[in-house]
Design a protein around this motif. Structure first.
Motif, PDB file in Angstrom:
ATOM      1  N   LYS A  79     -16.262  -9.807   5.311  1.00 33.18           N
ATOM      2  CA  LYS A  79     -15.898  -8.640   6.115  1.00 33.18           C
ATOM      3  C   LYS A  79     -15.927  -8.952   7.607  1.00 33.18           C
ATOM      4  CE  LYS A  79     -16.851  -3.754   6.720  1.00 33.18           C
ATOM      5  NZ  LYS A  79     -17.594  -2.603   6.221  1.00 33.18           N
ATOM      6  N   ARG A 118       2.469   2.004  -3.214  1.00 33.25           N
ATOM      7  CA  ARG A 118       1.470   2.147  -4.282  1.00 33.25           C
ATOM      8  C   ARG A 118       1.481   0.984  -5.264  1.00 33.25           C
ATOM      9  NH1 ARG A 118       0.801   8.510  -5.413  1.00 33.25           N
ATOM     10  NH2 ARG A 118       0.897   9.142  -3.249  1.00 33.25           N
ATOM     11  N   LYS A 139      -7.774  -4.725   7.566  1.00 28.07           N
ATOM     12  CA  LYS A 139      -8.678  -3.610   7.272  1.00 28.07           C
ATOM     13  C   LYS A 139      -7.939  -2.280   7.392  1.00 28.07           C
ATOM     14  CE  LYS A 139     -12.793  -6.046   8.823  1.00 28.07           C
ATOM     15  NZ  LYS A 139     -13.824  -6.145   9.868  1.00 28.07           N
ATOM     16  N   GLN A 140      -7.052  -2.173   8.364  1.00 27.66           N
ATOM     17  CA  GLN A 140      -6.269  -0.945   8.544  1.00 27.66           C
ATOM     18  C   GLN A 140      -5.281  -0.749   7.405  1.00 27.66           C
ATOM     19  OE1 GLN A 140      -4.248  -1.219  12.267  1.00 27.66           O
ATOM     20  NE2 GLN A 140      -6.116  -1.122  13.481  1.00 27.66           N
ATOM     21  N   TRP A 149     -11.768  -5.110  -0.524  1.00 29.22           N
ATOM     22  CA  TRP A 149     -13.022  -5.563  -1.111  1.00 29.22           C
ATOM     23  C   TRP A 149     -13.402  -6.844  -0.399  1.00 29.22           C
ATOM     24  CZ3 TRP A 149     -12.321  -5.437  -7.135  1.00 29.22           C
ATOM     25  CH2 TRP A 149     -12.085  -4.130  -7.557  1.00 29.22           C
ATOM     26  N   TYR A 159       0.833  -1.200   0.000  1.00 27.40           N
ATOM     27  CA  TYR A 159       0.000   0.000   0.000  1.00 27.40           C
ATOM     28  C   TYR A 159       0.871   1.255   0.000  1.00 27.40           C
ATOM     29  CZ  TYR A 159      -3.709   3.264   1.192  1.00 27.40           C
ATOM     30  OH  TYR A 159      -4.595   4.325   1.176  1.00 27.40           O
ATOM     31  N   LYS A 175      -7.165  -0.224   3.712  1.00 27.44           N
ATOM     32  CA  LYS A 175      -7.951   1.013   3.594  1.00 27.44           C
ATOM     33  C   LYS A 175      -8.970   0.927   2.479  1.00 27.44           C
ATOM     34  CE  LYS A 175      -4.283   3.491   5.625  1.00 27.44           C
ATOM     35  NZ  LYS A 175      -3.123   3.760   5.929  1.00 27.44           N
ATOM     36  N   GLU A 176      -8.923   1.842   1.523  1.00 29.24           N
ATOM     37  CA  GLU A 176      -9.929   1.855   0.455  1.00 29.24           C
ATOM     38  C   GLU A 176      -9.711   0.747  -0.581  1.00 29.24           C
ATOM     39  OE1 GLU A 176      -6.519   3.922  -1.340  1.00 29.24           O
ATOM     40  OE2 GLU A 176      -7.409   4.053   0.642  1.00 29.24           O
ATOM     41  N   LYS A 177      -8.633   0.005  -0.457  1.00 26.80           N
ATOM     42  CA  LYS A 177      -8.335  -1.085  -1.389  1.00 26.80           C
ATOM     43  C   LYS A 177      -8.992  -2.407  -0.964  1.00 26.80           C
ATOM     44  CE  LYS A 177      -5.254   1.363  -3.709  1.00 26.80           C
ATOM     45  NZ  LYS A 177      -5.317   1.662  -5.098  1.00 26.80           N
ATOM     46  N   VAL A 193      -5.629  -4.314  -5.093  1.00 29.65           N
ATOM     47  CA  VAL A 193      -6.807  -4.610  -4.284  1.00 29.65           C
ATOM     48  C   VAL A 193      -6.477  -5.740  -3.314  1.00 29.65           C
ATOM     49  CG1 VAL A 193      -7.843  -6.302  -5.851  1.00 29.65           C
ATOM     50  CG2 VAL A 193      -9.308  -4.954  -4.403  1.00 29.65           C
TER      51      VAL A 193
END
Length: 72
Positions: free
Chosen positions: A37, A27, A45-46, A53, A24, A49-51, A31
């Protein structure tokens, strides 16, 4: 081994936290897929982040639909 565009990680196991965080930050994380979840590690999860799914939330996008039945 070092020549890749982006990585995809499929796991719910917190043991992959360091790898996910590293990718992350560099970069290189496209995903991170987790089957569920509810059972996914908080560390993942930390780091994702937004990656992040979750497969159970993608059901509507992934399930097979018979076109003959949906148009009838």
């Amino acid at each position: 081994y070092n020549e890749y565009y982006k990585a995809i990680i499929v796991t719910s196991d917190g043991d992959f936290y360091s790898l996910a965080k590293y990718l992350y930050e560099k970069r290189k994380l496209k995903v991170m897929l987790s089957p569920d979840k509810k059972h996914c590690s908080g560390l993942l999860k930390q780091s994702g982040k937004e990656k992040m799914w979750y497969m159970n939330q993608l059901k509507d996008k992934l399930e097979y639909r018979d076109k003959k039945k949906s148009t009838a």
